[in-house]
Scaffold this motif. Structure first.
Motif: not given
Length: 200
Positions: A94-100, A151-155, A157-165
């Protein structure tokens, strides 16, 4: 349920971890250094274990059980398998997907029954997600806490999601495409020292 209530930045300093690995965009100005003190081999091994436990928010007993499981896996080394199992925890995904924003918040999202895996509600943060699993935020959570996720996605949004996800942030969902390799896990932990510690 045991929880680590110690100040996060203080713990990061003592373990030599950047707060960004926890999803915290802060930096302490204070230095934490033990001048002239030599650390033993055991001390180094223990520190690496404490790092891994702190980053992923795992307590001693589950961590030991995870290591035992990693040792029994037929492929790969125990250390790499341990890191893979930690990455496949539902709260971490959930953290890696940027949902938190942080892993602690990801744990809370899962605890509050906001997540479904393949259509089934799962509220166990330590649940091991498998390749091909589809993780979605429930419709109820989208409606009830829609602004929170915006609000979470605003923070994040710029975080890279790993290639395995594979992430679909617009629909608040993601898929595990493959098992992560050690090279894809950007966590500053020397897992070989953890293996040495548990091998004693």
């Amino acid at each position: 349920m045991a929880r680590d209530m110690s100040p996060v930045l203080k713990k990061c300093r003592s373990l030599g971890i950047e707060p960004q690995y926890l999803g915290i965009d802060k930096k302490s100005n204070r230095n934490f250094a033990r001048a002239g003190k030599k650390v033993s081999e055991y001390g180094l091994q223990l520190k690496e274990k404490q790092k891994a436990k702190f980053i992923y928010g795992v307590t001693e007993k589950p961590f030991r059980n995870m290591f035992a499981k990693a040792e029994k896996m037929r492929t790969g080394t125990a250390g790499e398998n341990l890191m893979t199992l930690l990455e496949l925890r539902l709260d971490n995904i959930i953290f890696r997907l940027g949902l938190a924003r942080t892993r602690k918040e990801a744990r809370q999202v899962v605890d509050h029954k906001c997540v479904r895996i393949n259509g089934k509600c799962v509220n166990i943060p330590s649940y091991t997600v498998k390749v091909g699993d589809v993780i979605t935020v429930t419709d109820k959570a989208k409606n009830k806490a829609g602004q929170r996720f915006k609000d979470i996605l605003e923070v994040t949004g710029g975080r890279a999601v790993p290639a395995w996800l594979e992430a679909d942030k617009e629909n608040l969902c993601g898929t595990v495409k493959e098992l992560p390799t050690r090279e894809q896990i950007d966590v500053p932990v020397n897992e070989m020292l953890i293996v040495e510690l548990y091998s004693k």
